[in-house]
Write an enzyme that holds these catalytic residues in place. Structure first.
Site, PDB file in Angstrom:
ATOM      1  N   TRP A 270       3.289   4.952   5.736  1.00 52.27           N
ATOM      2  CA  TRP A 270       4.186   3.312   5.501  1.00 52.27           C
ATOM      3  C   TRP A 270       5.881   3.712   6.806  1.00 52.27           C
ATOM      4  O   TRP A 270       6.176   5.242   7.226  1.00 52.27           O
ATOM      5  CB  TRP A 270       4.576   3.775   4.619  1.00 52.27           C
ATOM      6  CG  TRP A 270       6.139   2.455   3.768  1.00 52.27           C
ATOM      7  CD1 TRP A 270       6.316   1.456   4.956  1.00 52.27           C
ATOM      8  CD2 TRP A 270       6.948   2.498   3.468  1.00 52.27           C
ATOM      9  NE1 TRP A 270       6.965   0.945   4.084  1.00 52.27           N
ATOM     10  CE2 TRP A 270       8.099   0.935   3.540  1.00 52.27           C
ATOM     11  CE3 TRP A 270       7.281   3.601   2.480  1.00 52.27           C
ATOM     12  CZ2 TRP A 270       8.719   1.010   3.198  1.00 52.27           C
ATOM     13  CZ3 TRP A 270       8.637   3.314   1.956  1.00 52.27           C
ATOM     14  CH2 TRP A 270       9.520   2.534   2.157  1.00 52.27           C
TER      15      TRP A 270
ATOM     16  N   ASP B 265      -0.133   1.863  -2.956  1.00 51.07           N
ATOM     17  CA  ASP B 265       0.987   2.496  -2.390  1.00 51.07           C
ATOM     18  C   ASP B 265       1.582   2.665  -3.433  1.00 51.07           C
ATOM     19  O   ASP B 265       2.518   2.934  -3.880  1.00 51.07           O
ATOM     20  CB  ASP B 265       2.298   2.096  -1.179  1.00 51.07           C
ATOM     21  CG  ASP B 265       1.145   1.295  -0.698  1.00 51.07           C
ATOM     22  OD1 ASP B 265      -0.211   1.704  -0.182  1.00 51.07           O
ATOM     23  OD2 ASP B 265       1.152  -0.277  -0.232  1.00 51.07           O
TER      24      ASP B 265
ATOM     25  N   THR C 225      12.907  -3.815  -3.834  1.00 48.13           N
ATOM     26  CA  THR C 225      11.576  -2.841  -4.483  1.00 48.13           C
ATOM     27  C   THR C 225      12.734  -1.966  -5.085  1.00 48.13           C
ATOM     28  O   THR C 225      12.029  -1.172  -6.294  1.00 48.13           O
ATOM     29  CB  THR C 225      10.698  -2.454  -2.873  1.00 48.13           C
ATOM     30  OG1 THR C 225      10.023  -3.122  -2.517  1.00 48.13           O
ATOM     31  CG2 THR C 225       9.884  -1.547  -3.205  1.00 48.13           C
TER      32      THR C 225
ATOM     33  N   GLN D 180       6.533  -5.722  -6.192  1.00 45.10           N
ATOM     34  CA  GLN D 180       5.950  -4.171  -5.864  1.00 45.10           C
ATOM     35  C   GLN D 180       7.310  -3.569  -6.619  1.00 45.10           C
ATOM     36  O   GLN D 180       8.403  -5.018  -6.958  1.00 45.10           O
ATOM     37  CB  GLN D 180       6.966  -3.688  -4.612  1.00 45.10           C
ATOM     38  CG  GLN D 180       6.548  -3.722  -3.622  1.00 45.10           C
ATOM     39  CD  GLN D 180       6.845  -4.972  -2.615  1.00 45.10           C
ATOM     40  OE1 GLN D 180       6.396  -6.343  -3.307  1.00 45.10           O
ATOM     41  NE2 GLN D 180       6.535  -4.832  -1.426  1.00 45.10           N
TER      42      GLN D 180
ATOM     43  N   ARG E 298      -7.791  -3.093  -9.506  1.00 46.31           N
ATOM     44  CA  ARG E 298      -7.349  -4.589  -9.330  1.00 46.31           C
ATOM     45  C   ARG E 298      -8.505  -4.800  -8.894  1.00 46.31           C
ATOM     46  O   ARG E 298      -7.780  -6.428  -9.382  1.00 46.31           O
ATOM     47  CB  ARG E 298      -6.474  -4.782  -9.002  1.00 46.31           C
ATOM     48  CG  ARG E 298      -6.719  -4.652  -6.783  1.00 46.31           C
ATOM     49  CD  ARG E 298      -5.724  -4.030  -6.347  1.00 46.31           C
ATOM     50  NE  ARG E 298      -5.874  -3.875  -5.033  1.00 46.31           N
ATOM     51  CZ  ARG E 298      -5.685  -4.725  -3.775  1.00 46.31           C
ATOM     52  NH1 ARG E 298      -4.511  -5.803  -4.538  1.00 46.31           N
ATOM     53  NH2 ARG E 298      -4.948  -4.217  -2.933  1.00 46.31           N
TER      54      ARG E 298
ATOM     55  N   ARG F 254      -2.125   5.279   3.617  1.00 46.36           N
ATOM     56  CA  ARG F 254      -2.005   4.934   4.864  1.00 46.36           C
ATOM     57  C   ARG F 254      -0.599   4.887   4.730  1.00 46.36           C
ATOM     58  O   ARG F 254       0.309   5.268   4.415  1.00 46.36           O
ATOM     59  CB  ARG F 254      -2.199   3.339   4.346  1.00 46.36           C
ATOM     60  CG  ARG F 254      -1.531   2.222   3.692  1.00 46.36           C
ATOM     61  CD  ARG F 254      -1.347   1.147   3.624  1.00 46.36           C
ATOM     62  NE  ARG F 254      -0.826   0.213   1.754  1.00 46.36           N
ATOM     63  CZ  ARG F 254      -0.945  -1.208   2.378  1.00 46.36           C
ATOM     64  NH1 ARG F 254      -1.737  -1.726   3.095  1.00 46.36           N
ATOM     65  NH2 ARG F 254      -0.200  -1.836   1.784  1.00 46.36           N
TER      66      ARG F 254
ATOM     67  N   TYR G 255      -4.612   2.067  -2.220  1.00 45.46           N
ATOM     68  CA  TYR G 255      -4.072   3.432  -1.817  1.00 45.46           C
ATOM     69  C   TYR G 255      -2.895   3.711  -2.946  1.00 45.46           C
ATOM     70  O   TYR G 255      -2.255   3.349  -3.522  1.00 45.46           O
ATOM     71  CB  TYR G 255      -3.141   2.731  -0.862  1.00 45.46           C
ATOM     72  CG  TYR G 255      -3.845   1.184  -0.110  1.00 45.46           C
ATOM     73  CD1 TYR G 255      -4.433   1.629   1.159  1.00 45.46           C
ATOM     74  CD2 TYR G 255      -3.137   0.087  -0.467  1.00 45.46           C
ATOM     75  CE1 TYR G 255      -5.371   0.401   1.929  1.00 45.46           C
ATOM     76  CE2 TYR G 255      -3.830  -1.311   0.092  1.00 45.46           C
ATOM     77  CZ  TYR G 255      -4.875  -0.570   1.812  1.00 45.46           C
ATOM     78  OH  TYR G 255      -5.586  -1.623   2.470  1.00 45.46           O
TER      79      TYR G 255
END
Length: 352
Positions: A267, A204, A118, A154, A224, A265, A231
Site C-alpha cells: 500500500w 487488507d 477510513t 473499509q 467473501r 500487497r 489480501y
C-alpha cells in the site's frame, strides 16, 4: 455481511467466533487490581467504555487499569494521546465474553452529511502511548449486505497511532481493513505487540505503517465468495523504517477455496513512493488458501518492489518457489521479535 462461523461460544452478537484459546492472564494483568470497573448492568463505576476512559487521569506514568465486566459495549471508543498507560482488561473467562464494537464504515455519513473516512470508521482508536488491552474482543460490525448504497466499505475495528502498545489475548473482528496499525506521521516509528490474538477479515485486513509484531496469533481470512478472496496484509512501512509487520509462530487459516487469498500487497498511501511496505512471515503455519504466487500488486505498484519475505513456514500453503521470497539464515537472525520491538528504549513486552 459474510457470517463468521468458528468454534467457540456466542459473543452475544449473533456471531459465533473465537480463535483464541483460553489460558492464564499475563503477569502484568495479574499484578494490579482495576482502578475502575465498567459493567453494563450498572454494578460498576461506569456503564460505558468511553465514560471510564474520560474519567481516567491524564498524564499517567504508571498503568491505570479499567476492568470490563462481561457484556457487549456499543459505540466508538477513543483513547486520547493525553492518557498514556491505560489498560482495558476484560474480566470474563474468555475474550469473547467482553465485546467492544461499533458499526460505521468509510462511506457511512456523519450527522453533517460527510463520510467518516477510513480512519474515522474505527470502532476503537488508540492515540495514548503504553496502552494495553487484555482478554477481550474489539469489533467493527458494519453490515455490507445491509448497505449496498455504501461503496467505500473499509470498516476499521482498531486504529493504533501511538508507541509501545500491547494486545494480549484480544480478538479483532471485521471485514475490510479490520486492524489499522499506523503511526503519527510518515517516518515516525510506533511499535505494537500482539500476543495470542485472533484477527479476521478479508481485504487488507492488517495494514498500515507501524512496526507490529504478531506473536503466536491466528490470522483468519473470511470467504467473501469471489476471486481473489482477499489480501491479508497491506503494509505501508516508510523506507526509513527497517521493521514493518512481523508474524512469528502464527497460523494463517481460512474457509476460502484453495489458492484464492494473497498474503499481502504493497500500500502506497497517496502514491507515496517512500512507502515500501514490509511483511515478514516466519516459522508459521499457512493454509491452502494461499497460492504459489502469494503476493499481489497494488494498482501500479508491483509486489516485487516491496519487502515481502518468508522463513521456514509449514503447511499446505507454505510453498517454495521463485514467487515466494525467503529470508536467508543470516537475514532471519536480524528480523526477530526482539529486533522489531527493542528500539532505543529496549522495550521487550514479549518477555513479560
Amino acid at each position: 455481511m459474510r457470517r463468521r462461523t468458528f468454534l467457540g461460544m456466542s459473543s452475544g452478537l449473533g456471531i459465533v467466533a473465537t480463535g483464541v484459546l483460553p489460558g492464564p492472564a499475563s503477569a502484568s494483568a495479574r499484578a494490579k487490581k482495576p482502578d475502575l470497573i465498567v459493567a453494563a448492568d450498572g454494578s460498576g463505576d461506569h456503564t460505558g467504555i468511553q465514560a471510564a476512559i474520560d474519567a481516567a487521569p491524564a498524564g499517567s506514568t504508571t498503568p491505570y487499569v479499567i476492568g470490563v465486566q462481561p457484556g457487549t459495549y456499543s459505540g466508538q471508543v477513543i483513547v486520547p494521546a493525553t492518557k498514556p498507560f491505560l489498560e482495558l482488561r476484560g474480566l470474563g473467562r474468555r475474550p469473547e465474553h467482553v465485546v467492544i464494537a461499533d458499526d460505521r464504515a468509510n462511506g457511512t455519513l456523519k450527522p453533517d452529511g460527510t463520510p467518516w473516512g477510513t480512519s474515522g470508521s474505527a470502532s476503537v482508536t488508540v492515540s495514548g502511548a503504553d496502552f494495553r488491552a487484555v482478554n477481550l474482543t474489539l469489533a467493527n460490525l458494519f453490515d455490507e449486505a445491509a448497505h449496498p448504497e455504501i461503496t467505500n466499505r473499509q470498516a476499521v475495528a482498531v486504529l493504533t497511532r501511538a508507541d509501545r502498545l500491547v494486545f494480549d489475548r484480544v480478538r479483532f473482528l471485521g471485514n475490510q481493513d479490520t486492524l489499522y496499525v499506523n503511526s503519527t506521521a510518515a517516518g515516525v516509528v510506533n511499535r505494537v505487540y500482539l500476543r495470542d490474538c485472533y484477527v479476521e477479515g478479508d481485504v487488507d485486513f492488517i495494514f498500515g505503517r507501524a512496526t507490529a509484531v504478531f506473536d503466536r496469533c491466528r490470522i483468519h481470512s473470511l470467504n467473501r465468495g469471489s476471486t481473489p478472496n482477499g489480501y491479508v496484509t497491506a503494509p505501508s512501512t516508510d523506507i526509513t523504517n527497517p521493521y514493518g509487520l512481523l508474524f512469528a509462530h502464527c497460523r494463517f487459516t481460512s474457509d476460502a477455496p484453495a489458492g484464492t487469498v494473497f498474503l499481502g500487497r504493497p500500500w502506497h498511501p497517496s502514491n507515496d513512493p517512500n512507502a515500501i511496505g514490509q511483511t515478514i512471515i516466519r516459522e508459521s503455519w499457512i493454509g491452502a488458501h494461499i497460492p504459489d504466487v502469494a503476493w499481489s500488486d497494488f494498482g501500479t505498484w508491483p509486489w516485487e518492489d516491496a519487502r515481502f519475505f518468508e522463513y521456514r513456514n509449514t503447511g499446505p500453503g507454505a510453498l517454495r518457489s521463485e514467487n515466494r521470497p525467503q529470508l536467508t539464515r543470516e537475514q532471519a537472525a536480524e528480523y526477530t521479535i526482539g529486533a522489531f520491538l527493542r528500539g532505543a528504549d529496549g522495550w521487550r513486552p514479549d518477555r513479560c
